[in-house]
Design a protein around this motif. Structure first.
Motif, PDB file in Angstrom:
ATOM      1  N   GLY A 187       0.821  -1.209   0.000  1.00 49.56           N
ATOM      2  CA  GLY A 187       0.000   0.000   0.000  1.00 49.56           C
ATOM      3  C   GLY A 187       0.848   1.249   0.000  1.00 49.56           C
ATOM      4  O   GLY A 187       2.016   1.245   0.398  1.00 49.56           O
ATOM      5  N   VAL A 188       0.242   2.331  -0.461  1.00 47.80           N
ATOM      6  CA  VAL A 188       0.896   3.644  -0.517  1.00 47.80           C
ATOM      7  C   VAL A 188      -0.086   4.669   0.024  1.00 47.80           C
ATOM      8  O   VAL A 188      -1.281   4.633  -0.293  1.00 47.80           O
ATOM      9  CB  VAL A 188       1.286   4.021  -1.961  1.00 47.80           C
ATOM     10  CG1 VAL A 188       2.024   5.352  -1.991  1.00 47.80           C
ATOM     11  CG2 VAL A 188       2.116   2.921  -2.609  1.00 47.80           C
ATOM     12  N   SER A 189       0.403   5.588   0.842  1.00 47.48           N
ATOM     13  CA  SER A 189      -0.424   6.709   1.280  1.00 47.48           C
ATOM     14  C   SER A 189       0.363   8.002   1.117  1.00 47.48           C
ATOM     15  O   SER A 189       1.579   8.034   1.346  1.00 47.48           O
ATOM     16  CB  SER A 189      -0.880   6.539   2.736  1.00 47.48           C
ATOM     17  OG  SER A 189       0.228   6.570   3.621  1.00 47.48           O
ATOM     18  N   VAL A 190      -0.337   9.041   0.689  1.00 49.05           N
ATOM     19  CA  VAL A 190       0.267  10.366   0.483  1.00 49.05           C
ATOM     20  C   VAL A 190      -0.659  11.392   1.111  1.00 49.05           C
ATOM     21  O   VAL A 190      -1.853  11.425   0.795  1.00 49.05           O
ATOM     22  CB  VAL A 190       0.460  10.676  -1.017  1.00 49.05           C
ATOM     23  CG1 VAL A 190       1.161  12.021  -1.192  1.00 49.05           C
ATOM     24  CG2 VAL A 190       1.234   9.568  -1.710  1.00 49.05           C
ATOM     25  N   ARG A 191      -0.117  12.233   1.988  1.00 53.62           N
ATOM     26  CA  ARG A 191      -0.928  13.240   2.669  1.00 53.62           C
ATOM     27  C   ARG A 191      -0.178  14.566   2.704  1.00 53.62           C
ATOM     28  O   ARG A 191       1.010  14.598   3.032  1.00 53.62           O
ATOM     29  CB  ARG A 191      -1.243  12.822   4.112  1.00 53.62           C
ATOM     30  CG  ARG A 191      -2.111  11.582   4.207  1.00 53.62           C
ATOM     31  CD  ARG A 191      -2.457  11.240   5.634  1.00 53.62           C
ATOM     32  NE  ARG A 191      -3.352  10.105   5.679  1.00 53.62           N
ATOM     33  CZ  ARG A 191      -4.671  10.176   5.517  1.00 53.62           C
ATOM     34  NH1 ARG A 191      -5.231  11.360   5.323  1.00 53.62           N
ATOM     35  NH2 ARG A 191      -5.419   9.092   5.566  1.00 53.62           N
ATOM     36  N   PRO A 192      -0.871  15.666   2.381  1.00 58.32           N
ATOM     37  CA  PRO A 192      -0.218  16.967   2.523  1.00 58.32           C
ATOM     38  C   PRO A 192       0.068  17.257   3.987  1.00 58.32           C
ATOM     39  O   PRO A 192      -0.717  16.885   4.873  1.00 58.32           O
ATOM     40  CB  PRO A 192      -1.237  17.952   1.937  1.00 58.32           C
ATOM     41  CG  PRO A 192      -2.545  17.243   2.009  1.00 58.32           C
ATOM     42  CD  PRO A 192      -2.242  15.777   1.882  1.00 58.32           C
ATOM     43  N   SER A 193       1.181  17.916   4.250  1.00 59.52           N
ATOM     44  CA  SER A 193       1.545  18.250   5.627  1.00 59.52           C
ATOM     45  C   SER A 193       0.870  19.553   6.039  1.00 59.52           C
ATOM     46  O   SER A 193       0.037  20.096   5.323  1.00 59.52           O
ATOM     47  CB  SER A 193       3.067  18.369   5.746  1.00 59.52           C
ATOM     48  OG  SER A 193       3.679  17.145   5.413  1.00 59.52           O
ATOM     49  N   ALA A 194       1.242  20.045   7.194  1.00 56.56           N
ATOM     50  CA  ALA A 194       0.581  21.211   7.774  1.00 56.56           C
ATOM     51  C   ALA A 194       1.253  22.505   7.324  1.00 56.56           C
ATOM     52  O   ALA A 194       1.964  23.152   8.087  1.00 56.56           O
ATOM     53  CB  ALA A 194       0.581  21.117   9.295  1.00 56.56           C
ATOM     54  N   GLY A 195       1.052  22.867   6.068  1.00 55.39           N
ATOM     55  CA  GLY A 195       1.469  24.183   5.610  1.00 55.39           C
ATOM     56  C   GLY A 195       2.933  24.328   5.277  1.00 55.39           C
ATOM     57  O   GLY A 195       3.399  25.454   5.068  1.00 55.39           O
ATOM     58  N   ASP A 196       3.702  23.228   5.177  1.00 58.34           N
ATOM     59  CA  ASP A 196       5.127  23.366   4.888  1.00 58.34           C
ATOM     60  C   ASP A 196       5.467  23.057   3.438  1.00 58.34           C
ATOM     61  O   ASP A 196       6.634  23.024   3.061  1.00 58.34           O
ATOM     62  CB  ASP A 196       5.957  22.493   5.822  1.00 58.34           C
ATOM     63  CG  ASP A 196       5.675  20.995   5.661  1.00 58.34           C
ATOM     64  OD1 ASP A 196       4.822  20.641   4.816  1.00 58.34           O
ATOM     65  OD2 ASP A 196       6.291  20.194   6.375  1.00 58.34           O
ATOM     66  N   GLY A 197       4.441  22.809   2.614  1.00 55.98           N
ATOM     67  CA  GLY A 197       4.688  22.553   1.202  1.00 55.98           C
ATOM     68  C   GLY A 197       5.212  21.177   0.885  1.00 55.98           C
ATOM     69  O   GLY A 197       5.662  20.936  -0.237  1.00 55.98           O
ATOM     70  N   LEU A 198       5.133  20.249   1.835  1.00 57.87           N
ATOM     71  CA  LEU A 198       5.618  18.886   1.622  1.00 57.87           C
ATOM     72  C   LEU A 198       4.503  17.887   1.897  1.00 57.87           C
ATOM     73  O   LEU A 198       3.595  18.156   2.696  1.00 57.87           O
ATOM     74  CB  LEU A 198       6.808  18.579   2.529  1.00 57.87           C
ATOM     75  CG  LEU A 198       8.062  19.426   2.328  1.00 57.87           C
ATOM     76  CD1 LEU A 198       9.083  19.107   3.420  1.00 57.87           C
ATOM     77  CD2 LEU A 198       8.658  19.203   0.950  1.00 57.87           C
ATOM     78  N   ALA A 199       4.586  16.737   1.248  1.00 62.16           N
ATOM     79  CA  ALA A 199       3.651  15.648   1.498  1.00 62.16           C
ATOM     80  C   ALA A 199       4.341  14.555   2.294  1.00 62.16           C
ATOM     81  O   ALA A 199       5.536  14.320   2.137  1.00 62.16           O
ATOM     82  CB  ALA A 199       3.135  15.077   0.179  1.00 62.16           C
ATOM     83  N   ARG A 200       3.588  13.887   3.139  1.00 61.77           N
ATOM     84  CA  ARG A 200       4.085  12.721   3.869  1.00 61.77           C
ATOM     85  C   ARG A 200       3.770  11.486   3.028  1.00 61.77           C
ATOM     86  O   ARG A 200       2.614  11.195   2.749  1.00 61.77           O
ATOM     87  CB  ARG A 200       3.428  12.635   5.246  1.00 61.77           C
ATOM     88  CG  ARG A 200       3.745  13.808   6.150  1.00 61.77           C
ATOM     89  CD  ARG A 200       3.228  13.567   7.567  1.00 61.77           C
ATOM     90  NE  ARG A 200       1.780  13.460   7.603  1.00 61.77           N
ATOM     91  CZ  ARG A 200       0.958  14.494   7.766  1.00 61.77           C
ATOM     92  NH1 ARG A 200       1.463  15.725   7.868  1.00 61.77           N
ATOM     93  NH2 ARG A 200      -0.348  14.329   7.803  1.00 61.77           N
ATOM     94  N   VAL A 201       4.796  10.770   2.660  1.00 58.47           N
ATOM     95  CA  VAL A 201       4.655   9.612   1.787  1.00 58.47           C
ATOM     96  C   VAL A 201       5.052   8.364   2.566  1.00 58.47           C
ATOM     97  O   VAL A 201       6.135   8.309   3.153  1.00 58.47           O
ATOM     98  CB  VAL A 201       5.538   9.738   0.525  1.00 58.47           C
ATOM     99  CG1 VAL A 201       5.295   8.572  -0.423  1.00 58.47           C
ATOM    100  CG2 VAL A 201       5.300  11.074  -0.176  1.00 58.47           C
TER     101      VAL A 201
END
Length: 255
Positions: A187-201
């Motif tokens: 599985g893969v999950s991608v979520r935007p972080s809290a306002g830092d312009g990066l996604a958690r992968v």
């Protein structure tokens, strides 16, 4: 549902008591888009479930008007896990008061190469039968509720993916390959972080520890894979898709 109708009525009463609000009850996607386009300088307030919020944000994104809008949401219906994860309070009264008195928060989102948006996160493979999937076949009223255009003049008072078996995917983060096609992926999950312009992968593999990184762009390549966005929409099948983080791209009024 009777409970949903009562919740909409309560939210409307609270909003109209605290502001000069114009209430619109769209009868379908076209009327929903028309009401949003005619908002003028008013703040759009979505009364409905996660699908309604995602539709509204997507419409303004595709019109390139998202940066100048501040959304509020009153969650109504069963599929409101996205709203909760974003910090929207539950219940019509608390939601309406947050719409009246909340503070604008700038939030990141993901935009894919087909101009689709993701507010809370995506998963591969998609969840098989979550609440969002069940809502896809429901009537428009249950899915989208009401759109309230108002609040320009105020009164003085202030899910984890199900295990569907390993897949063969290439996952790249900012151009670097995390997992290639010869490594089975659970599985893969991608979520935007809290306002830092990066996604958690996070990439979950079959026999090794998960790979976790933060990145601005994520590209997934594979044989006709599907993905679930925000627990309400299923995309694909596609063989390649890239998601990019847009930093502080939209605004939501929160307590």
């Amino acid at each position: 549902m009777r409970a949903d109708g009562e919740s909409v009525r309560i939210a409307k009463d609270v909003l109209c008591a605290g502001s000069t609000a114009k209430v619109c009850l769209p009868d379908g996607p076209a009327e929903f888009a028309k009401a949003l386009a005619k908002r003028g300088a008013r703040r759009p307030v979505v009364i409905g479930d996660d699908r309604a919020l995602l539709r509204a944000v997507t419409l303004l994104h595709r019109e390139r008007e998202l940066a100048g809008a501040v959304f509020s949401m009153v969650p109504v219906g069963a599929a409101v896990s996205l709203a909760r994860s974003l910090g929207v309070p539950g219940g019509p009264v608390a939601g309406a008061r947050a719409a009246l008195d909340g503070t604008e928060r700038r939030l990141d989102l993901l935009v894919d190469d087909s101009d689709g948006v993701v507010l809370g996160g995506l998963s591969i493979p998609p969840v098989a039968d979550g609440a969002g999937a069940r809502s896809a076949g429901q009537p428009w009223w249950r899915a989208c509720g009401a759109l309230v255009r108002g609040l320009a003049a105020r009164s003085p008072r202030g899910g984890e993916p199900e295990d569907a078996g390993p897949a063969r995917l290439r996952i790249e983060a900012d151009g670097a390959t995390l997992v290639d096609l010869d490594q089975p992926v659970r599985g893969v999950s991608v979520r935007p972080s809290a306002g830092d312009g990066l996604a958690r992968v996070e990439v979950r593999r079959t026999a090794e520890e998960p790979v976790c990184v933060r990145a601005r762009t994520v590209t997934v390549t594979g044989a006709d894979f599907r993905y679930r966005a925000d627990q309400v929409t299923i995309g694909g099948p596609v063989r390649r898709r890239t998601w990019s983080v847009r930093r502080e791209a939209w605004s939501l009024a929160l307590p």
